[in-house]
Scaffold this motif. Structure first.
Motif, PDB file in Angstrom:
ATOM      1  N   GLN A 196      -6.237  -1.096  -9.691  1.00  0.00           N
ATOM      2  CA  GLN A 196      -7.159  -0.948  -8.574  1.00  0.00           C
ATOM      3  C   GLN A 196      -7.257  -2.242  -7.769  1.00  0.00           C
ATOM      4  O   GLN A 196      -7.279  -2.226  -6.535  1.00  0.00           O
ATOM      5  N   GLY A 197      -7.294  -3.379  -8.475  1.00  0.00           N
ATOM      6  CA  GLY A 197      -7.341  -4.654  -7.780  1.00  0.00           C
ATOM      7  C   GLY A 197      -6.078  -4.929  -6.986  1.00  0.00           C
ATOM      8  O   GLY A 197      -6.134  -5.454  -5.870  1.00  0.00           O
ATOM      9  N   ILE A 198      -4.913  -4.590  -7.567  1.00  0.00           N
ATOM     10  CA  ILE A 198      -3.645  -4.783  -6.859  1.00  0.00           C
ATOM     11  C   ILE A 198      -3.593  -3.927  -5.602  1.00  0.00           C
ATOM     12  O   ILE A 198      -3.226  -4.398  -4.515  1.00  0.00           O
ATOM     13  N   LEU A 199      -3.962  -2.643  -5.737  1.00  0.00           N
ATOM     14  CA  LEU A 199      -3.932  -1.737  -4.588  1.00  0.00           C
ATOM     15  C   LEU A 199      -4.905  -2.195  -3.507  1.00  0.00           C
ATOM     16  O   LEU A 199      -4.605  -2.089  -2.303  1.00  0.00           O
ATOM     17  N   HIS A 200      -6.057  -2.706  -3.919  1.00  0.00           N
ATOM     18  CA  HIS A 200      -7.037  -3.188  -2.934  1.00  0.00           C
ATOM     19  C   HIS A 200      -6.480  -4.386  -2.169  1.00  0.00           C
ATOM     20  O   HIS A 200      -6.596  -4.470  -0.937  1.00  0.00           O
ATOM     21  N   THR A 201      -5.870  -5.326  -2.899  1.00  0.00           N
ATOM     22  CA  THR A 201      -5.315  -6.510  -2.245  1.00  0.00           C
ATOM     23  C   THR A 201      -4.173  -6.146  -1.306  1.00  0.00           C
ATOM     24  O   THR A 201      -4.119  -6.611  -0.157  1.00  0.00           O
ATOM     25  N   VAL A 202      -3.279  -5.285  -1.785  1.00  0.00           N
ATOM     26  CA  VAL A 202      -2.145  -4.871  -0.949  1.00  0.00           C
ATOM     27  C   VAL A 202      -2.633  -4.102   0.270  1.00  0.00           C
ATOM     28  O   VAL A 202      -2.163  -4.304   1.395  1.00  0.00           O
ATOM     29  N   GLY A 203      -3.593  -3.194   0.054  1.00  0.00           N
ATOM     30  CA  GLY A 203      -4.110  -2.414   1.172  1.00  0.00           C
ATOM     31  C   GLY A 203      -4.787  -3.286   2.205  1.00  0.00           C
ATOM     32  O   GLY A 203      -4.599  -3.103   3.417  1.00  0.00           O
ATOM     33  N   GLN A 204      -5.565  -4.259   1.729  1.00  0.00           N
ATOM     34  CA  GLN A 204      -6.259  -5.151   2.662  1.00  0.00           C
ATOM     35  C   GLN A 204      -5.274  -6.036   3.404  1.00  0.00           C
ATOM     36  O   GLN A 204      -5.380  -6.208   4.628  1.00  0.00           O
ATOM     37  N   GLU A 205      -4.337  -6.612   2.684  1.00  0.00           N
ATOM     38  CA  GLU A 205      -3.377  -7.516   3.313  1.00  0.00           C
ATOM     39  C   GLU A 205      -2.418  -6.774   4.247  1.00  0.00           C
ATOM     40  O   GLU A 205      -2.282  -7.120   5.418  1.00  0.00           O
ATOM     41  N   VAL A 206      -1.751  -5.752   3.696  1.00  0.00           N
ATOM     42  CA  VAL A 206      -0.723  -5.051   4.473  1.00  0.00           C
ATOM     43  C   VAL A 206      -1.348  -4.116   5.495  1.00  0.00           C
ATOM     44  O   VAL A 206      -1.033  -4.179   6.696  1.00  0.00           O
ATOM     45  N   GLY A 207      -2.225  -3.216   5.031  1.00  0.00           N
ATOM     46  CA  GLY A 207      -2.840  -2.264   5.951  1.00  0.00           C
ATOM     47  C   GLY A 207      -3.650  -2.953   7.028  1.00  0.00           C
ATOM     48  O   GLY A 207      -3.561  -2.611   8.215  1.00  0.00           O
ATOM     49  N   GLY A 208      -4.444  -3.955   6.622  1.00  0.00           N
ATOM     50  CA  GLY A 208      -5.237  -4.682   7.607  1.00  0.00           C
ATOM     51  C   GLY A 208      -4.377  -5.434   8.599  1.00  0.00           C
ATOM     52  O   GLY A 208      -4.670  -5.465   9.802  1.00  0.00           O
ATOM     53  N   GLY A 209      -3.284  -6.067   8.120  1.00  0.00           N
ATOM     54  CA  GLY A 209      -2.394  -6.793   9.014  1.00  0.00           C
ATOM     55  C   GLY A 209      -1.714  -5.885  10.019  1.00  0.00           C
ATOM     56  O   GLY A 209      -1.637  -6.207  11.217  1.00  0.00           O
ATOM     57  N   LEU A 210      -1.220  -4.740   9.556  1.00  0.00           N
ATOM     58  CA  LEU A 210      -0.568  -3.797  10.469  1.00  0.00           C
ATOM     59  C   LEU A 210      -1.558  -3.254  11.495  1.00  0.00           C
ATOM     60  O   LEU A 210      -1.237  -3.129  12.688  1.00  0.00           O
ATOM     61  N   ALA A 211      -2.774  -2.906  11.047  1.00  0.00           N
ATOM     62  CA  ALA A 211      -3.787  -2.359  11.961  1.00  0.00           C
ATOM     63  C   ALA A 211      -4.207  -3.399  13.005  1.00  0.00           C
ATOM     64  O   ALA A 211      -4.337  -3.089  14.203  1.00  0.00           O
ATOM     65  N   LEU A 212      -4.417  -4.643  12.558  1.00  0.00           N
ATOM     66  CA  LEU A 212      -4.804  -5.688  13.500  1.00  0.00           C
ATOM     67  C   LEU A 212      -3.701  -5.956  14.509  1.00  0.00           C
ATOM     68  O   LEU A 212      -3.960  -6.128  15.707  1.00  0.00           O
ATOM     69  N   GLY A 213      -2.458  -6.001  14.048  1.00  0.00           N
ATOM     70  CA  GLY A 213      -1.342  -6.224  14.964  1.00  0.00           C
ATOM     71  C   GLY A 213      -1.214  -5.117  15.986  1.00  0.00           C
ATOM     72  O   GLY A 213      -0.948  -5.367  17.171  1.00  0.00           O
ATOM     73  N   LEU A 214      -1.408  -3.874  15.549  1.00  0.00           N
ATOM     74  CA  LEU A 214      -1.344  -2.737  16.470  1.00  0.00           C
ATOM     75  C   LEU A 214      -2.448  -2.833  17.520  1.00  0.00           C
ATOM     76  O   LEU A 214      -2.195  -2.660  18.724  1.00  0.00           O
TER      77      LEU A 214
END
Length: 412
Positions: A196-214
């Motif tokens: 759960q911690g890994i998925l949260h970190t990956v989701g925040q880093e990757v998902g957040g980065g892609l969303a912010l860039g878009l």
């Protein structure tokens, strides 16, 4: 801070002049070579007891937070400038190769480098835990093709090869940083996080980065479409990159991925519908100049940082082994799959050679190593990282032209 910036620019300009006037090596490699020769000379004078030059230079370097300078400032500009010139249609055509190399190959390389380094460190008696070795694998696996991309253009490499290497380098920086963050937390805490911690970190880093860039890319395109003034539009891109990267740091999402997505949107949708021809010329010229200046400054610092690396005979031996391990991991993770599935990935037959030998590492790896908590593990990882990066830039970068020419002749 202003004094440091001025000193950096003056030193870089002088080294660039010396290289262009007399040495004539490829720009970034030339200035780094000069800086390394100067560093070695200062080390010799230090051992001879002549401190008149050694102490001021080391004091200056200690005042410069190289990791913060690159990761919190220069990286955003470099990634945006690189993504700005990548075409969506070409990237889409080779998306399988780009995704495989930037995600799967980076993961595989991280594990290979980390595991073998852990075994070698144990034999050498160095205090490196498995997680710290995985940290080294994560920071050394992303590629930095600054030296290689110029050669690809000079020798008119196929578009498939150029787009694949450029696309891989843009996205694997973000993947490598995410892995670096995960493994660093494990190494510092000494505990493995749950899924759960890994998925949260990956989701925040990757998902957040892609969303912010878009979001940032769409906003910049909207603002630029509403005016026709190249001065203001260039300022908007600069403000968007610097402000957007700082926002990513505050939101704790991946700034590198955000800048890549922003650059792709501005360089494609923005170029097609939000810029006049005059604006396109000035935006391209500004960011090309920014890219070249920042790369020159970055490589000068890479050469000068030699003064601060705590080398020992033991670390030099392990560093030589790390060079071979990094090349092996690159071949297994990128070269071998490209050789086996190159036709399916729509790459030329000899691409595996270029992708393997062209996996050049650069300043991002050193900056990540410098950002680790102080201690014996940091000193060891920094020395190993520097060995791999210097070999990669000076040997692989300087001989890449011959590898590329032979590959293109065989495929002709």
């Amino acid at each position: 801070m202003f004094d440091i910036a001025v000193a950096c620019l003056v030193v870089t300009a002088l080294f660039a002049y010396v290289n262009e006037r007399w040495i004539r090596l490829p720009g970034t490699v030339g200035v780094m070579t000069i800086a390394m020769v100067l560093s070695l000379g200062l080390v010799v004078t230090h051992h001879l007891g002549w401190e008149f030059a050694y102490r001021p230079v080391t004091a200056f370097l200690n005042d410069v937070d190289f990791s913060a300078m690159l990761m919190d400032g220069m990286l955003s500009l470099l990634l945006f400038a690189g993504a700005l010139h990548v075409r969506f249609d070409q990237l889409r055509s080779y998306r399988l190769a780009v995704l495989a190399l930037s995600i799967v190959a980076t993961l595989v390389s991280t594990v290979i480098v980390g595991w073998i380094t852990w075994m070698l460190a144990g034999w050498a008696g160095l205090p490196l835990s498995l997680w710290y070795c995985m940290v080294f694998g994560a920071l050394i696996s992303p590629t930095d093709p600054v030296a290689v991309m110029g050669l690809l253009q000079r020798y008119k490499a196929p578009a498939s090869m150029s787009v694949t290497i450029a696309g891989e380098s843009l996205f694997n920086d973000g993947v490598g940083v995410v892995l670096f963050v995960l493994f660093t937390r494990m190494a510092v805490s000494g505990q493995s996080p749950d899924m759960q911690g890994i998925l949260h970190t990956v989701g925040q880093e990757v998902g957040g980065g892609l969303a912010l860039g878009l979001a940032l890319g769409l906003l910049l395109n909207l603002l630029m479409r509403s005016i026709d003034n190249y001065v203001v539009e260039v300022m908007l891109t600069l403000a968007g990159v610097l402000g957007g990267y700082q926002l990513a740091l505050h939101l704790e999402c991946s700034g590198p991925l955000a800048m890549v997505v922003t650059g792709l949107l501005v360089g494609n949708a923005g170029r097609a519908s939000a810029m006049s021809e005059l604006t396109r010329q000035h935006v391209d010229m500004f960011w090309e100049l920014m890219d070249q200046i920042l790369n020159a400054v970055l490589f000068v610092f890479l050469g000068l940082e030699l003064l601060l690396i705590p080398f020992s005979p033991q670390l030099l031996g392990l560093g030589a082994c790390a060079v071979g391990v990094a090349l092996l991991a690159r071949f297994v993770s990128a070269g071998l799959p490209t050789w086996a599935f190159g036709r399916w990935l729509r790459l030329p037959p000899g691409s595996w050679k270029v992708l393997t030998w062209g996996g050049v590492r650069g300043g991002i790896s050193v900056a990540l190593a410098l950002s680790l908590p102080a201690g014996e593990a940091r000193s060891a990882i920094l020395a190993l990282t520097y060995c791999v990066v210097v070999f990669s830039l000076l040997v692989q970068g300087m001989t890449m032209g011959g590898v590329l020419q032979r590959t293109l002749r065989q495929d002709a």
